[in-house]
Design an enzyme around this catalytic site. Sequence first.
Site, PDB file in Angstrom:
ATOM      1  CG  HIS A 291      33.046 -88.048  12.859  1.00 55.81           C
ATOM      2  ND1 HIS A 291      34.068 -89.440  12.412  1.00 55.81           N
ATOM      3  CD2 HIS A 291      33.520 -88.104  13.708  1.00 55.81           C
ATOM      4  CE1 HIS A 291      35.079 -90.018  13.589  1.00 55.81           C
ATOM      5  NE2 HIS A 291      35.259 -88.855  14.174  1.00 55.81           N
TER       6      HIS A 291
ATOM      7  CB  SER B 192      37.126 -90.390  16.927  1.00 57.20           C
ATOM      8  OG  SER B 192      37.931 -89.528  16.328  1.00 57.20           O
TER       9      SER B 192
ATOM     10  CG  ASP C 226      32.686 -89.879   9.856  1.00 63.51           C
ATOM     11  OD1 ASP C 226      32.702 -88.383   9.456  1.00 63.51           O
ATOM     12  OD2 ASP C 226      32.304 -90.596  10.587  1.00 63.51           O
TER      13      ASP C 226
END
Length: 244
Positions: free
Chosen positions: A217, A121, A186
């Site tokens: 995610h 991320s 996601d």
Amino acid sequence: DSLGSLPSFNGSVEAVKIGPQKKTGTYIAALLYRRHAKDDDTKTIVYSHGNATDVGAMAGLQCLIAKNVNCHVLVYDYSGYGESGGMLGEKMTYRDIELVFQWTIDNVAKHERNIVLYGQSVGSGPSCFLASRKPDLGGLILHSPFTSGLRVLTPSRVLGCLDIFPNIDRIKKASCKVFIIHGQKDKEVPIEHGLSLQAAVRDDCKSDPWWVPDKGHNDIVEGPNIVQYINRLNQFMRLLRDED
């Protein structure tokens, strides 16, 4: 004790303090999962984690990786996170990863080619930054990455001069093998970001991506999926070893 019950593996867990930063005098907190390896060419994953977590919360996963992927793992907290001093900011994450990278060469990996950067991320930002600057880097893993900070909010480029973490530009400069993992469901960073990054990787640096069905995610490594996750990491690490 604060790490709780960790999976056993043939190695040690070392709390390390990296630094100080030249400009701020602060230190970076990190955990090193060091395997008892006789091979000097054992790879080291330098793990840049996502938002809203720290090295303690990541302990179980890092231990599993070290045990089952047969590598050392170093996970660190950005400045302003966890036990690391200083203030959080984009430029500080770049200084952080540069400091951690050099420490890892000096104390664990011995050479750039033995280091694999792993960015999850927001961690994809500093990881792509460094990968674009290290021609001898061993490899790059991007887990739920974004093309850039601003592009998560809007595809418009009107505010391009204000953008942060321009991964889509930097990934083109990476000269190592790249492995991208992204959940097909996601909602925070849609899979289009992963697809765009995969397309931007140099042809000679591409490896098979993993577009994970029914995952979002933050849940890619949860539940039975952890087995396939470890298998995919091993597949990529074998590819890197075959290239050495």
